[in-house]
Design a protein around this motif. Structure first.
Motif, PDB file in Angstrom:
ATOM      1  N   ASP A  80       0.831  -1.203   0.000  1.00 50.56           N
ATOM      2  CA  ASP A  80       0.000   0.000   0.000  1.00 50.56           C
ATOM      3  C   ASP A  80       0.863   1.249   0.000  1.00 50.56           C
ATOM      4  N   ASN A  81       1.907   1.221   0.785  1.00 48.16           N
ATOM      5  CA  ASN A  81       2.816   2.362   0.790  1.00 48.16           C
ATOM      6  C   ASN A  81       3.439   2.565  -0.577  1.00 48.16           C
ATOM      7  N   LEU A  82       3.739   1.479  -1.209  1.00 45.26           N
ATOM      8  CA  LEU A  82       4.301   1.577  -2.549  1.00 45.26           C
ATOM      9  C   LEU A  82       3.276   2.161  -3.507  1.00 45.26           C
ATOM     10  N   ARG A  83       2.044   1.751  -3.356  1.00 44.65           N
ATOM     11  CA  ARG A  83       0.997   2.286  -4.226  1.00 44.65           C
ATOM     12  C   ARG A  83       0.925   3.803  -4.111  1.00 44.65           C
ATOM     13  N   LYS A  84       1.213   4.310  -2.942  1.00 42.72           N
ATOM     14  CA  LYS A  84       1.060   5.749  -2.726  1.00 42.72           C
ATOM     15  C   LYS A  84       2.189   6.561  -3.334  1.00 42.72           C
ATOM     16  N   VAL A  85       3.257   5.943  -3.657  1.00 44.53           N
ATOM     17  CA  VAL A  85       4.375   6.712  -4.189  1.00 44.53           C
ATOM     18  C   VAL A  85       4.620   6.469  -5.672  1.00 44.53           C
ATOM     19  N   VAL A  86       3.915   5.519  -6.236  1.00 41.08           N
ATOM     20  CA  VAL A  86       4.005   5.382  -7.680  1.00 41.08           C
ATOM     21  C   VAL A  86       3.099   6.436  -8.305  1.00 41.08           C
ATOM     22  N   PRO A  87       3.305   6.749  -9.550  1.00 40.10           N
ATOM     23  CA  PRO A  87       2.605   7.885 -10.155  1.00 40.10           C
ATOM     24  C   PRO A  87       1.095   7.826 -10.080  1.00 40.10           C
ATOM     25  N   CYS A  88       0.549   6.680 -10.005  1.00 44.30           N
ATOM     26  CA  CYS A  88      -0.904   6.588 -10.037  1.00 44.30           C
ATOM     27  C   CYS A  88      -1.409   6.045  -8.715  1.00 44.30           C
TER      28      CYS A  88
ATOM     29  N   LEU B 136       3.775  -3.500  -8.500  1.00 46.00           N
ATOM     30  CA  LEU B 136       5.196  -3.795  -8.606  1.00 46.00           C
ATOM     31  C   LEU B 136       5.730  -3.451  -9.995  1.00 46.00           C
ATOM     32  N   ARG B 137       4.945  -3.770 -10.991  1.00 44.70           N
ATOM     33  CA  ARG B 137       5.390  -3.456 -12.345  1.00 44.70           C
ATOM     34  C   ARG B 137       5.494  -1.950 -12.555  1.00 44.70           C
ATOM     35  N   LEU B 138       4.477  -1.257 -12.083  1.00 46.49           N
ATOM     36  CA  LEU B 138       4.495   0.195 -12.252  1.00 46.49           C
ATOM     37  C   LEU B 138       5.656   0.805 -11.479  1.00 46.49           C
ATOM     38  N   ALA B 139       5.903   0.297 -10.311  1.00 42.27           N
ATOM     39  CA  ALA B 139       7.014   0.817  -9.514  1.00 42.27           C
ATOM     40  C   ALA B 139       8.334   0.607 -10.238  1.00 42.27           C
ATOM     41  N   LYS B 140       8.462  -0.555 -10.805  1.00 43.03           N
ATOM     42  CA  LYS B 140       9.692  -0.831 -11.550  1.00 43.03           C
ATOM     43  C   LYS B 140       9.817   0.124 -12.731  1.00 43.03           C
ATOM     44  N   ASN B 141       8.722   0.310 -13.443  1.00 41.00           N
ATOM     45  CA  ASN B 141       8.762   1.221 -14.584  1.00 41.00           C
ATOM     46  C   ASN B 141       9.058   2.647 -14.146  1.00 41.00           C
ATOM     47  N   TYR B 142       8.481   3.004 -13.045  1.00 45.38           N
ATOM     48  CA  TYR B 142       8.670   4.360 -12.539  1.00 45.38           C
ATOM     49  C   TYR B 142      10.131   4.608 -12.182  1.00 45.38           C
ATOM     50  N   ILE B 143      10.702   3.663 -11.519  1.00 43.93           N
ATOM     51  CA  ILE B 143      12.125   3.779 -11.172  1.00 43.93           C
ATOM     52  C   ILE B 143      12.953   3.899 -12.441  1.00 43.93           C
ATOM     53  N   TRP B 144      12.578   3.092 -13.395  1.00 52.76           N
ATOM     54  CA  TRP B 144      13.319   3.135 -14.642  1.00 52.76           C
ATOM     55  C   TRP B 144      13.150   4.490 -15.326  1.00 52.76           C
ATOM     56  N   ALA B 145      11.942   4.983 -15.344  1.00 54.80           N
ATOM     57  CA  ALA B 145      11.686   6.266 -15.998  1.00 54.80           C
ATOM     58  C   ALA B 145      12.478   7.382 -15.327  1.00 54.80           C
ATOM     59  N   LEU B 146      12.488   7.370 -14.033  1.00 58.08           N
ATOM     60  CA  LEU B 146      13.232   8.409 -13.313  1.00 58.08           C
ATOM     61  C   LEU B 146      14.728   8.298 -13.579  1.00 58.08           C
ATOM     62  N   SER B 147      15.192   7.092 -13.585  1.00 59.43           N
ATOM     63  CA  SER B 147      16.623   6.928 -13.825  1.00 59.43           C
ATOM     64  C   SER B 147      16.986   7.356 -15.239  1.00 59.43           C
ATOM     65  N   GLU B 148      16.067   7.128 -16.165  1.00 60.80           N
ATOM     66  CA  GLU B 148      16.318   7.571 -17.531  1.00 60.80           C
ATOM     67  C   GLU B 148      16.368   9.091 -17.609  1.00 60.80           C
TER      68      GLU B 148
ATOM     69  N   ARG C 199       5.264  13.722  -1.369  1.00 59.54           N
ATOM     70  CA  ARG C 199       5.718  12.562  -0.612  1.00 59.54           C
ATOM     71  C   ARG C 199       6.924  11.915  -1.254  1.00 59.54           C
ATOM     72  N   ALA C 200       6.872  11.870  -2.543  1.00 58.54           N
ATOM     73  CA  ALA C 200       7.943  11.135  -3.199  1.00 58.54           C
ATOM     74  C   ALA C 200       9.065  12.081  -3.570  1.00 58.54           C
ATOM     75  N   PRO C 201      10.251  11.839  -3.072  1.00 56.13           N
ATOM     76  CA  PRO C 201      11.378  12.672  -3.451  1.00 56.13           C
ATOM     77  C   PRO C 201      11.560  12.731  -4.951  1.00 56.13           C
ATOM     78  N   ALA C 202      11.197  11.670  -5.604  1.00 57.75           N
ATOM     79  CA  ALA C 202      11.384  11.636  -7.046  1.00 57.75           C
ATOM     80  C   ALA C 202      10.586  12.730  -7.719  1.00 57.75           C
ATOM     81  N   TYR C 203       9.450  13.025  -7.176  1.00 57.64           N
ATOM     82  CA  TYR C 203       8.651  14.069  -7.787  1.00 57.64           C
ATOM     83  C   TYR C 203       9.297  15.429  -7.586  1.00 57.64           C
TER      84      TYR C 203
END
Length: 366
Positions: free
Chosen positions: A131-139, A152-164, A353-357
């Motif tokens: 649930d915590n992960l759900r709150k920090v992924v883009p959607c 999990l898939r979205l989180a992985k993609n999100y990490i990848w997108a940010l790293s890109e 919440r998300a530093p990435a943002y």
DNA sequence: TAGGCCATCTGGTCCT
DNA sequence: AGGACCAGATGGCCTA
């Protein structure tokens, strides 16, 4: 059978210790379901010695663990050690199983019940983390949670997108960004994410978070340069590739704030790291205009489940714009389903919440 | 009704 | 020995 005895409702741990992880719709069901399961299993108690679940080794190991039991040393469990009559089963080795005395049964029951409680707690913790992960992924939506695997898939993609983004040092365009996020996601989730980003884009423009927090996003967060993809509705002459940009931008169907992707993997995205299958074809229409869907007639709403909210370039929307639905190919070509639309109202991005943002925002400010 | 998702139970294995 | 972790099985709920 022992496993039946273990499920005495009175021995079950108090599930109300975990009200938080259960969503609104599930809390009652969960309790009811458990009660039903317990009832069902208790009803099977008379099926003693019959293993209806799985392999059949059932509580053997637990029974074998009761070595300290000193009575009836030679009185072995017939089912466990009577291998002579079972030609196709290998002869069991190791200590012979003792007969289950009431005390042993009770201990096994308690141990099994404790193990179940621990396992429940462990899974609840896992779900809580999810649930915590759900709150920090883009959607994020309170009413329509992403499934575990999609999270999990979205989180992985999100990490990848940010790293890109960090790696390229460039502002991403909405197409490749959405593509990256939606890689390997199911079509409903793809629609959900795309819609969420769409809403987020609107928030960017209005500089207002849904939760009231203000942030700055002077322009659409994504560069809207030429896209290699073409939405079906761009088939109009003004929207053909090669037509001049000006006419395209001023065409009523072709908002300048519109990103379109109709399928296939982005050539801009060629990470070898991606193992997931390509997302189903979709048509992402970045919406950077103010809300207009309120004025859309019900008929039009039906036809444009997930349609582009046009920018103010044109006040009219021709009925021919059916291609605007979040295109879903194949079996779900009917467009966005209503259940995927409604949750957008409480869907938001957690910029605070998300530093990435913050990273992204800082990035887009430059 | 089939399929997806989920919670739970269960037994096995590994670790401390 | 007991706990953590894991995977299989099962059944309920929901949706297309």
């Amino acid at each position: 059978m022992l496993t039946r005895l273990f499920n005495d409702p009175s021995l079950l741990p108090d599930m109300q210790k975990f009200p938080a992880w259960v969503d609104d719709s599930g809390s009652e069901d969960s309790k009811t379901k458990e009660d039903e399961q317990d009832h069902c299993r208790l009803g099977d108690e008379d099926l003693d010695e019959v293993d209806v679940k799985g392999g059949g080794s059932r509580a053997q190991s637990e029974i074998a663990g009761e070595e300290e039991e000193d009575e009836e040393e030679e009185d072995v469990d017939e089912d466990d050690c009577g291998d002579e009559g079972e030609g196709d089963r290998p002869k069991k080795r190791g200590p012979k199983k003792r007969k289950m005395t009431p005390a042993r049964i009770e201990r096994s029951k308690v141990r099994r019940q404790k193990a179940n409680a621990r396992e429940r707690t462990r899974m609840h913790d896992l779900n809580s983390a999810l649930d915590n992960l759900r709150k920090v992924v883009p959607c994020y939506s309170k009413t329509q949670k992403l499934s575990k695997i999609e999270t999990l898939r979205l989180a992985k993609n999100y990490i990848w997108a940010l790293s890109e983004i960090l790696r390229n040092g460039k502002r991403p365009d909405v197409v490749s960004y959405v593509q990256t996020l939606c890689k390997g996601l199911s079509q409903p989730t793809t629609n959900l994410v795309a819609g969420c980003l769409q809403l987020n884009s609107r928030n960017f423009l209005t500089e207002q978070c849904q939760d009231g927090a203000r942030f700055h996003m002077p322009n659409p967060p994504f560069s809207m340069h030429a896209y290699p993809y073409q939405c079906s509705r761009l088939s109009s002459p003004q929207c053909q590739p090669g037509s001049n940009t000006h006419s395209l931008r001023n065409h009523p169907y072709c908002s300048p704030y519109e990103a379109v992707y109709t399928g296939g993997a982005s050539p801009e995205y060629n990470s070898p790291d991606y193992e997931g299958q390509h997302s189903p074809p979709m048509c992402v229409n970045g919406n950077f205009s103010l809300r207009q869907q309120e004025s859309v007639s019900p008929d039009a709403e039906r036809g444009y489940h997930y349609s582009m909210h046009y920018s103010g370039l044109s006040g009219s929307r021709p009925p021919a714009a059916h291609g605007l639905t979040y295109s879903t190919s194949g079996a779900r070509s009917g467009g966005m389903h209503s259940e995927n639309v409604a949750p957008f109202h409480d869907m938001h991005v957690h910029h605070d919440r998300a530093p990435a943002y913050e990273e992204l925002n800082a990035f887009f400010h430059n």
